[in-house]
Structures are given as C-alpha cells and as structure tokens.
Design an enzyme around this catalytic site. Structure first.
Site, mmCIF file in Angstrom:
data_model
loop_
_atom_site.group_PDB
_atom_site.id
_atom_site.type_symbol
_atom_site.label_atom_id
_atom_site.label_comp_id
_atom_site.label_asym_id
_atom_site.label_seq_id
_atom_site.Cartn_x
_atom_site.Cartn_y
_atom_site.Cartn_z
ATOM 1 N N CYS A 1 -4.400 8.272 8.781
ATOM 2 C CA CYS A 1 -3.826 7.964 10.098
ATOM 3 C C CYS A 1 -4.323 8.795 11.275
ATOM 4 C CB CYS A 1 -2.306 8.113 10.041
ATOM 5 S SG CYS A 1 -1.545 6.938 8.933
ATOM 6 N N PHE A 2 -4.395 10.120 11.114
ATOM 7 C CA PHE A 2 -4.580 10.970 12.296
ATOM 8 C C PHE A 2 -5.793 10.564 13.136
ATOM 9 C CE2 PHE A 2 -2.101 15.051 10.901
ATOM 10 C CZ PHE A 2 -0.930 14.326 10.985
ATOM 11 N N GLY B 1 0.808 -1.217 0.000
ATOM 12 C CA GLY B 1 0.000 0.000 0.000
ATOM 13 C C GLY B 1 0.838 1.261 0.000
ATOM 14 N N ARG C 1 -8.313 26.520 2.376
ATOM 15 C CA ARG C 1 -6.881 26.275 2.575
ATOM 16 C C ARG C 1 -6.062 27.561 2.607
ATOM 17 N NH1 ARG C 1 -5.644 20.863 3.892
ATOM 18 N NH2 ARG C 1 -7.321 19.627 3.030
ATOM 19 N N THR D 1 -10.294 0.888 11.838
ATOM 20 C CA THR D 1 -10.987 1.072 13.119
ATOM 21 C C THR D 1 -12.149 0.081 13.142
ATOM 22 O OG1 THR D 1 -10.434 3.412 13.021
ATOM 23 C CG2 THR D 1 -12.185 2.784 14.547
ATOM 24 N N ALA E 1 5.293 11.105 5.357
ATOM 25 C CA ALA E 1 4.055 11.836 5.091
ATOM 26 C C ALA E 1 3.729 11.669 3.617
ATOM 27 C CB ALA E 1 4.238 13.317 5.415
ATOM 28 N N GLU E 2 2.464 11.364 3.316
ATOM 29 C CA GLU E 2 2.099 11.239 1.906
ATOM 30 C C GLU E 2 2.293 12.581 1.209
ATOM 31 O OE1 GLU E 2 -1.699 9.312 1.357
ATOM 32 O OE2 GLU E 2 -1.190 7.902 2.941
HETATM 33 P P1 NAI Z 1 -3.042 0.457 2.412
HETATM 34 O O1 NAI Z 1 -4.483 0.140 2.553
HETATM 35 O O2 NAI Z 1 -2.605 1.366 1.310
HETATM 36 O O3 NAI Z 1 -2.217 -0.920 2.213
HETATM 37 C C1 NAI Z 1 -2.412 -2.069 2.952
HETATM 38 C C2 NAI Z 1 -2.286 -3.260 1.987
HETATM 39 O O4 NAI Z 1 -2.248 -4.470 2.749
HETATM 40 C C3 NAI Z 1 -3.447 -3.401 1.017
HETATM 41 O O5 NAI Z 1 -2.979 -3.324 -0.307
HETATM 42 C C4 NAI Z 1 -4.055 -4.775 1.346
HETATM 43 O O6 NAI Z 1 -4.564 -5.438 0.204
HETATM 44 C C5 NAI Z 1 -2.877 -5.487 1.966
HETATM 45 N N1 NAI Z 1 -3.222 -6.611 2.846
HETATM 46 C C6 NAI Z 1 -4.125 -6.641 3.866
HETATM 47 N N2 NAI Z 1 -4.109 -7.847 4.459
HETATM 48 C C7 NAI Z 1 -3.176 -8.602 3.822
HETATM 49 C C8 NAI Z 1 -2.690 -9.946 3.991
HETATM 50 N N3 NAI Z 1 -3.162 -10.725 4.966
HETATM 51 N N4 NAI Z 1 -1.724 -10.369 3.147
HETATM 52 C C9 NAI Z 1 -1.235 -9.576 2.169
HETATM 53 N N5 NAI Z 1 -1.651 -8.298 1.968
HETATM 54 C C10 NAI Z 1 -2.605 -7.814 2.784
HETATM 55 O O7 NAI Z 1 -2.557 0.999 3.812
HETATM 56 P P2 NAI Z 1 -1.276 1.937 4.135
HETATM 57 O O8 NAI Z 1 -1.640 3.357 4.013
HETATM 58 O O9 NAI Z 1 -0.095 1.414 3.400
HETATM 59 O O10 NAI Z 1 -1.118 1.649 5.666
HETATM 60 C C11 NAI Z 1 -0.619 0.421 6.165
HETATM 61 C C12 NAI Z 1 -0.349 0.599 7.634
HETATM 62 O O11 NAI Z 1 0.635 1.610 7.832
HETATM 63 C C13 NAI Z 1 -1.567 1.027 8.453
HETATM 64 O O12 NAI Z 1 -1.460 0.438 9.718
HETATM 65 C C14 NAI Z 1 -1.387 2.524 8.577
HETATM 66 O O13 NAI Z 1 -2.014 3.010 9.724
HETATM 67 C C15 NAI Z 1 0.126 2.643 8.672
HETATM 68 N N6 NAI Z 1 0.699 3.909 8.230
HETATM 69 C C16 NAI Z 1 0.218 4.588 7.141
HETATM 70 C C17 NAI Z 1 0.809 5.781 6.746
HETATM 71 C C18 NAI Z 1 0.309 6.528 5.558
HETATM 72 O O14 NAI Z 1 0.746 7.669 5.350
HETATM 73 N N7 NAI Z 1 -0.575 5.996 4.756
HETATM 74 C C19 NAI Z 1 1.962 6.338 7.451
HETATM 75 C C20 NAI Z 1 2.418 5.525 8.522
HETATM 76 C C21 NAI Z 1 1.795 4.370 8.894
#
Ligand code: NAI
EC number: 1.1.1.22
Length: 480
Positions: free
Chosen positions: A272-273, A10, A447, A90, A160-161
């Site tokens: 996240c926030f 992701g 903004r 959540t 940060a995105e």
């Molecule tokens: P996302 O939704 O973009 O990616 C998560 C991916 O995990 C999805 O593509 C999903 O298909 C895959 N997935 C889920 N269960 C799976 C499994 N059992 N096996 C294989 N793949 C699986 O989420 P994102 O934004 O990358 O966030 C991931 C984590 O990182 C979350 O806990 C988030 O809170 C944290 N995070 C996110 C940030 C951000 O800026 N987006 C920054 C820091 C942390």
C-alpha cells in the site's frame, strides 16, 4: 438474514469478511474471487495467506455463515451489501503511468454488479481507490441499473498485515463515507449496524464519500512519512555518531509525536504505502498542486535512498566488491508475521547485490522459493494483478538459492543481511554462524534487531542502521 458478498478474496477481503462472519452470526458472508486457486486455498487447511489468528477465525465460521466461492455472479445477485476489495494496481502504461491507479478490476467488478443485480444494493469500496472513484462507480452502476437503486459507500480498510485479526477485532476506528442524502445516510446506517455488533459506537466515524476516500490515502502517506523521516535521520546519525534508536525514543516521548512507527530500517514495503502515495501525488498533480505533489514524492525518494544506501554499505564494506561472494539474506517478507512480499525492500536490496554479481542464499520462514524467484524477476508493479494474470518470467535468477534454515543460508557466507525483523533472528546462535562463515564475517542489520556489541565480541564486523559505525566502516562512505 442480511447477506454480504465480498468481491476479492485477498489480504483484505479474506480476513475482514472472516471477522464479520465471526462477529455477526446472523449475517451470511460469501467471499468470491475470479482466482480458482485462491478460493480453493481458502476452502482448504492451507489458507492462501499467513496471518496470526486467521486460521482459527476461518475454521469457526467456514461452512456456517462464511463461504468462499468462484461463483461471483450468484453471490452478488443474492447480496444486500457488496464489498469490493479487488486489486488496484499502479498503471504501467498510458496516462498517469507509474503513478495513477489502474481501476480495470474495479470497473469490471462494478459492471458485473450492475449486470447481475435484480434488487437494490449497497456497494462498498473496500479497496483503496483515488478520491472521486465512488463518483465513477456510481455512474457505471446507475447508467446500467435497469431501475435498481445502488448506494455507494467508502469503507477503507486500515488493518495492518501481521496484526490483521487483532486490528479487525479492535480497530482504532471504522470509517464509513456516504452521500449526504437520506438514502446515503440510510446506507451508512446499514453498514454501521454491521460493525456496531462488536465495534464501540464512538469508534465508527462517518463522513462524506470524498473525505473517506482521501483519509485512507492520507493515513498511509502520514505513516510512510514517519518512516522516511526517521530513516533520513538514520543517515545523519551514522554521519555524526548519534544513535537513531536513542533519537527516536527521545523524539517519541513527546506526546504530540508519540512513540509508534519510529523504527529506522532498510525501508518500508508492503502493497500500500508506495502505491497510495504515488496515487496521492498523481491526484495532486491533476488538481494543479505541484508543490504538494513534490512534498509527498520525497517520502518515496527517501525510501529508495535508504535501500540503495544499505546496498552501498554492504558493497563498500566488503572491499568494494561482492562479486561471487556468498551473501546470506535473512528475511524476505516486507515485515515479520506475514508471508507478503509485495514491494518488500528485500527485492531492491537483493537486486542491488545481484547487480554487483553476488551469490545470494535467502531464508525466510514464510516465503516460498517460487515467490522469491517471481519477485526477483518480475517487472515493477506487475505483482498487483490477480495471480493467474501475472506475467510469469521464463527465467529463474541463477545466482539465488532459497533455503529453509538460517544456518544453511549463512554457511560459508562472507556476509549476512537481516532484512525482516522475524523474532527468530534475534535468538540465533551467532557464534555457530560466525564459526561457519568466511572471515572477516560481516553482519548488516537492516532492522536493528541484533545485539551489535555481543556480535562484535564474537568477531563480526557489524553495521546497524543509524547506529555509531564500526571502526571498519568509518572510512568507507556509503553515498547512494
Ligand atoms: P489482493 O491482491 O490480495 O486481493 C485482491 C483479489 O481480488 C485477488 O485475489 C484477485 O484475484 C481478486 N479480483 C480482482 N478482480 C476481480 C474481479 N473482477 N472479480 C473477483 N475477484 C477479483 O489485494 P489486497 O491486499 O487484498 O488489496 C485489495 C485492496 O485493498 C487494494 O486496493 C489495496 O490497496 C487495499 N488495501 C490493502 C491492504 C493490505 O494490507 N493489503 C490494507 C488496506 C487496503
């Protein structure tokens, strides 16, 4: 050759692993996901996420030491270090609904790791998880380990995105938490050896597991709290004639406070926030700390207040009704330079305006019509699941049209709302926009990016968050 596998391709897994592959040519990195469409996109010319600089990094490493695959088990089996970066939504039902993290995806990943492993592994929490998750994961792994040794590390991601690649190239810090045992310290060192190939030693912080897990939640809570603090001030500025930009500049020059993250806006968003604060609140409540929980809850309440205050400003300014009026929405992503719409304030603002029967014409340079329709018809929190498991709504929101041009969006509109700070919105031909709008023509700048005085000269009635009010708006209180 060290082999790394990251479960979850992701916003976090994709960019972080691409940068590790780029900076560590001697490490083989596989990013795996259960979503076939996501992996196909990572292997194509059209990556699944928009992030400046990401394309170049992926192109340099893909096929060399960076691989994207749906063969989750094979790559986990082969890896020395397994990062887990899956969704942590959540909970919407049961114990802790609306606050607690749902660790379904995490737990299934952990069980799969235990199942397929035939050699010792380091398992790294990359997802943001509640404090003490590592303990639960450790139990799942060790009770199913068949003699294989697992070390759990917490390595929360602070990118940060919109600036992810820059942040990963040059992080403020990398945080690694692990067990305070010789094996734990050895695992910390192994991960440190990866990062130290491009991150200066003094920026790699090591702590115990619980400090690392909590630091991520705390950092996001502090950042969001700054935004809610300045947004709370913006309401007071409008009431008193102060200018929030002048106030935040003055406040930010104090070196103890610093200038960053002090822009008033229509509210914070992003995946996240809110989620991380709700999580923090839940943990406080579970630990018998209701006062602490209440304190952090307020950060979210002010954010919700800011969004509804904005909607009320729009409606009350336009003669207390937007029914059947065309309102242009410029920007839908939660911030500029990303196509990410998770928890974007635009969703609540659009829903508020639709609730007052407005017709919306939406333009965002990076967000597709399909995504906007999904966002406007999805239930709260449903977005945080793998894409193929998200409930799809059978209906589209009829009073919404999505266009590919700001001029098209604003044509014949009664008002326009700027909800994302895309640079291109600063340099639009506002005279042309004014000429093609209904009169009086309103601009609601969520903004603070337009030059309000110039727009007033053109003839617009302008609302800028936290700035002295246009005479038109003065007698129209926007109480949420
Ligand atoms: P996302 O939704 O973009 O990616 C998560 C991916 O995990 C999805 O593509 C999903 O298909 C895959 N997935 C889920 N269960 C799976 C499994 N059992 N096996 C294989 N793949 C699986 O989420 P994102 O934004 O990358 O966030 C991931 C984590 O990182 C979350 O806990 C988030 O809170 C944290 N995070 C996110 C940030 C951000 O800026 N987006 C920054 C820091 C942390």
């Amino acid at each position: 050759m060290v082999k790394i596998c990251c479960i979850g391709a992701g916003y976090v897994g994709g960019p972080t692993m691409a940068v590790i592959a780029l900076k560590c040519p001697s490490i083989e990195v596989a990013v795996v996901d259960i979503s076939k469409s996501r992996i196909a996109a990572w292997n194509s010319d059209q990556l699944p996420i928009y992030e400046p600089g990401l394309d170049g990094v992926v192109k340099q490493c893909r096929g060399r030491n960076l691989f994207f695959s749906t063969d989750v088990e094979k790559h986990v089996f082969e890896a020395d270090i397994v990062f887990v970066s899956v969704n942590t939504p959540t909970k919407t039902q049961g114990l802790g609904a609306g606050k607690a993290a749902d660790l379904t995806y995490w737990e299934s990943a952990a069980r799969m790791i235990a199942d397929v492993s035939k050699s010792d592994k380091i398992v790294v929490e990359k997802s943001t998880v509640p404090v003490k998750t590592a303990e639960a994961i450790e139990k799942i792994l060790t009770h199913n380990s068949k003699g294989i040794k697992f070390q759990i590390l917490s390595n929360p991601e602070f990118l940060a995105e919109g600036t992810a690649i820059q942040d990963l190239f040059n992080p403020d810090r990398v945080l690694i938490g692990g067990r305070e045992t010789p094996e734990g310290q050895k695992a910390i060192q192994a991960l440190k050896d990866v990062y130290s190939q491009w991150v200066p030693e003094e920026r790699i912080l090591t702590t115990n597991l619980w400090s690392a897990e909590l630091s991520k939640l705390a950092a996001n809570a502090f950042l969001a709290q700054r935004i809610s603090s300045v947004n709370a001030m913006s309401a007071l500025c409008e009431a008193t004639g102060a200018n929030v930009q002048q106030v935040s500049y003055s406040v930010g020059t104090d070196s103890r406070i610093g200038p960053k993250f002090l822009n008033a806006s229509v509210g914070f968003g992003g995946s996240c926030f809110q989620k991380d604060i709700l999580n923090l609140v839940y943990i406080c409540e579970c630990n018998g700390l209701p006062e602490v929980a209440e304190y952090w809850k307020q950060v979210i309440k002010i954010n919700d207040y800011q969004k509804s205050r904005f909607v009320n400003r729009v409606v009350s300014s336009m003669f207390n009704t937007v029914s059947s009026k065309k309102i242009a929405i410029l920007g839908f992503a939660f911030k500029k330079d990303t196509g990410d719409t998770r928890e974007t304030p635009a969703i609540d603002v659009c829903q508020g305006l639709l609730g007052d029967k407005a017709n919306l014409s939406i333009y965002d340079p990076q967000v597709t019509e399909d995504q906007i329709q999904r966002d406007l018809s999805m239930n709260k929190f449903d977005w945080d699941h793998p894409i193929h498991l998200q409930p799809t709504s059978p209906t589209t929101v009829k009073k919404v049209s999505v266009v590919w041009d700001a001029y098209e969006a604003t044509k014949d509109a009664h008002g326009l709302c700027i909800l994302t700070e895309w640079d291109e919105f600063k340099t639009l031909d506002y005279q042309r926009i004014f000429d093609n709008m209904q009169k009086p023509a309103f601009v609601f700048d969520g903004r603070n990016i337009v030059d309000a005085d110039k727009l007033r000269e053109i003839g617009f009635i302008v609302y800028s968050i936290g700035k002295p009010l246009d005479p038109w708006l003065k007698d129209m209180p926007a109480v949420a």
